[in-house]
Design a protein around this motif. Sequence first.
Motif, short mmCIF file in Angstrom:
data_model
loop_
_atom_site.label_atom_id
_atom_site.label_comp_id
_atom_site.label_asym_id
_atom_site.label_seq_id
_atom_site.Cartn_x
_atom_site.Cartn_y
_atom_site.Cartn_z
N ARG A 294 -46.87 13.48 -3.40
CA ARG A 294 -47.46 12.48 -2.23
C ARG A 294 -48.04 11.16 -2.70
O ARG A 294 -47.98 10.14 -1.85
N ARG B 29 -50.89 5.51 4.08
CA ARG B 29 -49.54 5.02 3.16
C ARG B 29 -48.67 4.90 3.98
O ARG B 29 -47.71 3.65 3.49
N GLY C 143 -46.97 9.34 -11.79
CA GLY C 143 -47.38 10.38 -10.85
C GLY C 143 -46.36 10.86 -10.29
O GLY C 143 -44.93 10.92 -10.70
N PRO D 41 -49.68 3.59 -18.94
CA PRO D 41 -50.65 2.84 -18.99
C PRO D 41 -51.67 3.44 -17.75
O PRO D 41 -53.12 3.23 -18.17
N GLY E 207 -51.51 -2.90 -8.76
CA GLY E 207 -50.28 -3.62 -9.24
C GLY E 207 -50.54 -4.45 -10.37
O GLY E 207 -49.53 -5.12 -10.80
N ILE F 215 -55.66 6.24 -3.09
CA ILE F 215 -55.93 7.06 -4.20
C ILE F 215 -57.08 8.16 -3.78
O ILE F 215 -57.10 9.31 -4.32
C1 HEM Z 1 -46.14 0.38 -14.98
C2 HEM Z 1 -46.95 0.09 -13.82
C3 HEM Z 1 -47.66 1.11 -12.95
C4 HEM Z 1 -47.89 2.50 -13.62
C5 HEM Z 1 -47.93 3.17 -14.69
C6 HEM Z 1 -48.66 3.05 -12.25
C7 HEM Z 1 -49.03 4.39 -12.07
C8 HEM Z 1 -49.40 5.02 -10.86
C9 HEM Z 1 -50.00 6.41 -10.96
C10 HEM Z 1 -50.02 7.30 -12.02
C11 HEM Z 1 -50.41 6.67 -9.64
C12 HEM Z 1 -50.98 8.06 -9.12
C13 HEM Z 1 -49.83 8.83 -8.71
C14 HEM Z 1 -50.24 10.13 -8.50
O1 HEM Z 1 -51.38 10.54 -8.03
O2 HEM Z 1 -49.51 11.14 -8.27
C15 HEM Z 1 -50.22 5.31 -8.90
C16 HEM Z 1 -50.52 5.12 -7.70
C17 HEM Z 1 -50.28 3.98 -6.74
N1 HEM Z 1 -49.91 2.63 -7.36
FE1 HEM Z 1 -48.93 2.53 -9.19
N2 HEM Z 1 -48.51 2.03 -11.13
C18 HEM Z 1 -47.87 1.16 -11.55
C19 HEM Z 1 -47.73 -0.03 -10.91
C20 HEM Z 1 -48.18 -0.43 -9.62
C21 HEM Z 1 -47.78 -1.31 -8.89
C22 HEM Z 1 -47.00 -2.70 -9.33
C23 HEM Z 1 -48.04 -1.20 -7.46
C24 HEM Z 1 -48.25 -2.32 -6.29
C25 HEM Z 1 -47.84 -3.41 -6.35
C26 HEM Z 1 -48.94 0.13 -7.69
C27 HEM Z 1 -49.38 0.31 -6.41
C28 HEM Z 1 -49.93 1.83 -6.40
C29 HEM Z 1 -50.56 2.34 -5.31
C30 HEM Z 1 -50.66 1.61 -3.90
C31 HEM Z 1 -50.80 3.96 -5.67
C32 HEM Z 1 -51.57 4.86 -4.66
C33 HEM Z 1 -50.55 5.69 -3.93
C34 HEM Z 1 -51.06 6.68 -3.11
O3 HEM Z 1 -52.29 7.30 -3.62
O4 HEM Z 1 -50.28 7.23 -2.28
N3 HEM Z 1 -48.65 0.56 -8.93
N4 HEM Z 1 -49.46 4.47 -9.63
#
Ligand code: HEM
Length: 411
Positions: free
Chosen positions: A357, A104, A354, A295, A250, A93
């Motif tokens: 990237r 990534r 989101g 969330p 997660g 992030i």
């Molecule tokens: C309903 C559940 C979830 C929501 C609402 C959510 C939401 C988000 C959002 C808004 C971002 C940022 C996207 C952006 O900047 O465009 C994000 C990034 C990320 N999420 Fe989730 N997430 C959820 C569940 C999970 C789960 C289950 C995992 C892993 C097991 C996870 C791992 C990640 C990771 C590693 C990133 C960073 C990606 C990057 O920066 O390249 N998320 N998530």
Amino acid sequence: MPTATDDLGSIFADAGAFTDPDGWHAAAQRIRAEAPILRVTEPGIPDFWAITKHADVMEVERNADVFTNAPVTVVGQPVPADASEEPPVKTLIQMDGDEHKANRGIVNDWFKPGNVKQMQERVDELAKHYVDQMEALGGRCDFVNDVALHFPLQVILSLLGLPEEDFGRMLQLTQELFGAEDPDIARMAEDESQISVLLDFVSYFTSLTADRRAHPTADLASVIANAEIGGEPLSDMQTLGHYLIIATAGHDTTSNAIGGGLVGLLQQPEQLERLRANPELIDHAADEIIRWVSPVKHFMRTCREPFSLRDVTFEPGDLLYLSYASANRDDELFADPMHLDVTRENAASHIGFGFGRHFCLGAHLARMEVRAIYRELLGRLDHIELDGEPTWIRAAFVQGPKSVPVAYRFR
Ligand code: HEM
């Protein structure tokens, strides 16, 4: 003279404002209508532009070289005086450009749908376990603290390959890191608490890395521990960044989606009935639940070069607050947006994960979890209703219900 809309801008940074979701959304709706890109000036924190429309959030995310994730990712974080200053532990992030791409790339394949499908059986088994537990509680429980908080964390622990006895410790750490604005959840409402929570993570995951390097297995922790960038193994701080983002991103995100979704369904019982009569509708409705709950309330971006959007030109150094929560209720895209509609056709166009990237790496897994728990629950329930008012976490970043008392009867 300040306008009413200027005053409303405090909703974005004020953790307390999120404890009244209806009030928050009413204010955001006015802002979208009156000043969709709103300059917000609040005492004690850097000024920012709130981006509240779905199309505008997409546009900013589409231009990831102009609007970077570093150095400020969440609202209120101070802008470092020295631009070359790096945080001790960096997660995806906080990364941009080639660094983000390389990091990534380490975990990307693991989260692809084909691989995530292999988790289905374990996710279903865990969903059944928590619904069994709810049934055993005998007709009354707090859905957040008895079910929603535990299930996604167990899934993450399974994914990483961590033993079940570490469950309690991980639960506490992730809650304290993300819920640290809420005095009921944080150890202390001060910055040092974040540091002590981080130190706990450091010692736990440093020994995990050493173990998986010595004895690699097929789990995600082994993928991270044995990854290389440019032919070099990752440092302890780099591996830690990966564990940290997976363990935290997660967990609470998915718990909040599951707990918040139930509030929506219980407040709109006709939607609950539709799902109960037709549990396979959840495959589609999982995205509607995530849209409605959102969330992750926001992420921040920093502008690097002049860029115009609507009637505003952002200048280098300007901070942008991407309001996913507001964008997901934008009536330009979603008809009757305050309503949770399990058959909403374009639910999957939400931006709760989101875009671009940084699009959520765990999106497939998160959907699988929401579907699994609701399919199990709604397939077995005869009746469920609120057994008191839900309360909401005091946090401006990752947020949802703190407690959802329910009374229910299984078939
Ligand atoms: C309903 C559940 C979830 C929501 C609402 C959510 C939401 C988000 C959002 C808004 C971002 C940022 C996207 C952006 O900047 O465009 C994000 C990034 C990320 N999420 Fe989730 N997430 C959820 C569940 C999970 C789960 C289950 C995992 C892993 C097991 C996870 C791992 C990640 C990771 C590693 C990133 C960073 C990606 C990057 O920066 O390249 N998320 N998530």
